[in-house]
Scaffold this motif. Structure first.
Motif, PDB file in Angstrom:
ATOM      1  N   PRO A   1      -2.742   9.022   2.945  1.00 59.18           N
ATOM      2  CA  PRO A   1      -2.891   8.193   1.747  1.00 59.18           C
ATOM      3  C   PRO A   1      -4.212   7.441   1.681  1.00 59.18           C
ATOM      4  O   PRO A   1      -4.822   7.347   0.617  1.00 59.18           O
ATOM      5  N   ARG A   2      -4.688   6.922   2.821  1.00 51.59           N
ATOM      6  CA  ARG A   2      -5.961   6.199   2.774  1.00 51.59           C
ATOM      7  C   ARG A   2      -7.131   7.157   2.526  1.00 51.59           C
ATOM      8  O   ARG A   2      -8.072   6.822   1.802  1.00 51.59           O
ATOM      9  N   LEU A   3      -7.061   8.351   3.112  1.00 52.62           N
ATOM     10  CA  LEU A   3      -8.092   9.347   2.833  1.00 52.62           C
ATOM     11  C   LEU A   3      -8.112   9.675   1.348  1.00 52.62           C
ATOM     12  O   LEU A   3      -9.188   9.770   0.734  1.00 52.62           O
TER      13      LEU A   3
ATOM     14  N   THR B   1      11.220  19.398  -2.522  1.00 52.49           N
ATOM     15  CA  THR B   1      12.125  19.029  -1.440  1.00 52.49           C
ATOM     16  C   THR B   1      13.236  18.155  -2.013  1.00 52.49           C
ATOM     17  O   THR B   1      13.165  17.730  -3.171  1.00 52.49           O
ATOM     18  N   SER B   2      14.231  17.851  -1.202  1.00 48.21           N
ATOM     19  CA  SER B   2      15.350  17.042  -1.678  1.00 48.21           C
ATOM     20  C   SER B   2      14.911  15.631  -2.040  1.00 48.21           C
ATOM     21  O   SER B   2      15.518  14.990  -2.903  1.00 48.21           O
ATOM     22  N   ALA B   3      13.831  15.130  -1.413  1.00 49.60           N
ATOM     23  CA  ALA B   3      13.363  13.761  -1.672  1.00 49.60           C
ATOM     24  C   ALA B   3      12.257  13.696  -2.706  1.00 49.60           C
ATOM     25  O   ALA B   3      11.909  12.612  -3.175  1.00 49.60           O
ATOM     26  N   GLY B   4      11.681  14.838  -3.073  1.00 47.15           N
ATOM     27  CA  GLY B   4      10.542  14.842  -3.996  1.00 47.15           C
ATOM     28  C   GLY B   4       9.774  16.140  -3.898  1.00 47.15           C
ATOM     29  O   GLY B   4      10.281  17.208  -4.240  1.00 47.15           O
ATOM     30  N   GLN B   5       8.566  16.075  -3.380  1.00 48.18           N
ATOM     31  CA  GLN B   5       7.785  17.290  -3.200  1.00 48.18           C
ATOM     32  C   GLN B   5       6.730  17.103  -2.117  1.00 48.18           C
ATOM     33  O   GLN B   5       6.304  15.986  -1.826  1.00 48.18           O
ATOM     34  N   LEU B   6       6.353  18.217  -1.510  1.00 48.03           N
ATOM     35  CA  LEU B   6       5.227  18.261  -0.592  1.00 48.03           C
ATOM     36  C   LEU B   6       4.041  18.897  -1.303  1.00 48.03           C
ATOM     37  O   LEU B   6       4.191  19.883  -2.019  1.00 48.03           O
TER      38      LEU B   6
ATOM     39  N   VAL C   1      -1.322  17.395   4.135  1.00 50.14           N
ATOM     40  CA  VAL C   1       0.086  17.517   3.757  1.00 50.14           C
ATOM     41  C   VAL C   1       0.508  16.155   3.234  1.00 50.14           C
ATOM     42  O   VAL C   1       0.545  15.177   3.987  1.00 50.14           O
ATOM     43  N   ALA C   2       0.768  16.086   1.952  1.00 47.14           N
ATOM     44  CA  ALA C   2       1.146  14.820   1.324  1.00 47.14           C
ATOM     45  C   ALA C   2       2.567  14.920   0.800  1.00 47.14           C
ATOM     46  O   ALA C   2       2.959  15.937   0.210  1.00 47.14           O
ATOM     47  N   GLY C   3       3.336  13.877   1.018  1.00 47.30           N
ATOM     48  CA  GLY C   3       4.679  13.807   0.474  1.00 47.30           C
ATOM     49  C   GLY C   3       4.725  12.851  -0.705  1.00 47.30           C
ATOM     50  O   GLY C   3       4.110  11.786  -0.663  1.00 47.30           O
ATOM     51  N   VAL C   4       5.415  13.248  -1.762  1.00 48.85           N
ATOM     52  CA  VAL C   4       5.630  12.375  -2.918  1.00 48.85           C
ATOM     53  C   VAL C   4       7.132  12.138  -3.022  1.00 48.85           C
ATOM     54  O   VAL C   4       7.895  13.043  -3.379  1.00 48.85           O
ATOM     55  N   ALA C   5       7.555  10.919  -2.685  1.00 45.64           N
ATOM     56  CA  ALA C   5       8.975  10.582  -2.636  1.00 45.64           C
ATOM     57  C   ALA C   5       9.263   9.454  -3.621  1.00 45.64           C
ATOM     58  O   ALA C   5       9.086   8.275  -3.295  1.00 45.64           O
TER      59      ALA C   5
ATOM     60  N   LEU D   1       9.341   1.545   1.043  1.00 47.24           N
ATOM     61  CA  LEU D   1       8.421   2.494   1.673  1.00 47.24           C
ATOM     62  C   LEU D   1       7.421   3.002   0.645  1.00 47.24           C
ATOM     63  O   LEU D   1       7.691   3.007  -0.561  1.00 47.24           O
ATOM     64  N   PRO D   2       6.251   3.477   1.092  1.00 50.46           N
ATOM     65  CA  PRO D   2       5.259   4.012   0.148  1.00 50.46           C
ATOM     66  C   PRO D   2       5.769   5.267  -0.564  1.00 50.46           C
ATOM     67  O   PRO D   2       6.460   6.093   0.040  1.00 50.46           O
ATOM     68  N   ARG D   3       5.410   5.384  -1.835  1.00 46.61           N
ATOM     69  CA  ARG D   3       5.774   6.579  -2.597  1.00 46.61           C
ATOM     70  C   ARG D   3       5.029   7.811  -2.083  1.00 46.61           C
ATOM     71  O   ARG D   3       5.571   8.915  -2.080  1.00 46.61           O
ATOM     72  N   ILE D   4       3.776   7.614  -1.648  1.00 42.99           N
ATOM     73  CA  ILE D   4       2.939   8.710  -1.149  1.00 42.99           C
ATOM     74  C   ILE D   4       2.823   8.597   0.360  1.00 42.99           C
ATOM     75  O   ILE D   4       2.489   7.533   0.897  1.00 42.99           O
TER      76      ILE D   4
END
Length: 311
Positions: free
Chosen positions: A106-108, A50-55, A70-74, A82-85
């Motif tokens: 993220p906590r899971l 994605t434009s911000a990182g990846q899903l 569904v995890a985002g890595v930004a 803000l959190p990276r994950i």
């Protein structure tokens, strides 16, 4: 068609962790493997740029449940405070695919990753292993210390990191959990029964030639083929256990790099399932568990959280 009645409320991170402490998460993973779950049967992790990182998309099904994380890595998020994950987990009824629970992603991930490592330690480390060296100072380092303590009560916990202030903060967090934490005097694994790597390092953190003969090593910090926390000496000396051979050869630099160099043939890779079900007798010498994180682990722990919170 109104689906609002099907939408579960979010189980936030604190509620998730309260419902599923390390012992419960470890038990959920052990139970899944002993019930016949085959980690190799699930689809591989999907990476979507994605434009911000990846899903990252991680679906799984086993028994009465299905689910997807569904995890985002930004990478730019920390600069914004803000959190990276980021991310969420959706747990579904396997028979109808109706939503059952929505959990903090993220906590899971934090809970299940440390529980997987502790499950491996419980089957690899000597019963009296109580001296642990952890590389890393973030939430995974603290979670791993707590989870390992649940299976091997720690008599000493040395924390190694690049920044003294981060090491001090990690020591305080671990001490707050009742763990005997202190700053590591060096990065040498000499004297450690357990060496746990929870970093974003791309190069080896220690000299594997210095490992004690009975040591158990855990590395969980990367799932890319060009990054590794352990060196060639470690994989030469150790019995190597992975979650799944295919996943390790796709994603684990600690495995892929020495494998490509001819130092770690495929037949030397053992699986966590074989270890947990008793099909594997681990040879003498150092033991090394490398994880990359798999969707079945999220599902097993999410299901346990759901069952404990609805009871």
């Amino acid at each position: 068609m109104d689906l609002s009645e099907d939408l579960p409320t979010l189980t936030d991170g604190d509620a998730l962790q309260a419902a599923c402490p390390p012992e419960a998460a470890i038990g959920a993973l052990r139970g899944a493997l002993r019930s016949g779950l085959d980690p190799s049967a699930g689809p591989p992790r999907t990476h979507v740029p994605t434009s911000a990182g990846q899903l990252l998309l991680m679906p799984a099904e086993h028994g009465a449940y299905a689910g997807v994380k569904v995890a985002g890595v930004a990478p730019g998020n920390p600069a914004r405070g803000l959190p990276r994950i980021t991310g969420l987990y959706l747990l579904l009824d396997a028979a109808t695919l109706r939503p059952l629970a929505l959990l903090d992603g993220p906590r899971l991930t934090l809970v299940r990753t440390s529980a997987v490592s502790a499950l491996a330690v419980d089957h690899l480390a000597p019963p009296d292993a109580g001296r642990m060296l952890v590389f890393g100072t973030g939430p995974q380092a603290v979670a791993h210390a707590a989870a390992v303590h649940a299976v091997r009560p720690l008599r000493r916990l040395d924390v190694a990191g690049r920044r003294p202030e981060a090491v001090a903060a990690c020591v305080r967090s671990c001490a707050g959990l009742g763990l005997p934490a202190r700053a590591a005097a060096s990065a040498s694994p000499r004297g450690a029964d357990l060496v746990v790597c929870c970093t974003s390092a791309t190069e080896p953190l220690f000299d594997g030639a210095e490992l004690e003969e009975h040591a158990t090593v855990v590395a969980m910090g990367s799932h890319t083929t060009d990054a590794r926390e352990t060196d060639d000496a470690t994989v030469r000396r150790a019995a190597v256990v992975v979650e799944d051979v295919g996943a390790a050869l796709r994603e684990a630099g600690d495995v892929v790099i020495p494998h490509r160099a001819g130092l770690l043939p495929r037949e030397r890779l053992h699986t966590l399932a074989d270890l947990v079900t008793g099909r594997l007798d681990v040879p003498a010498g150092p033991r090394f568990f490398k994880s990359v994180g798999m969707a079945w682990q999220d599902l097993a722990v999410a299901a346990r959280v759901h069952e404990r919170t609805r009871a």
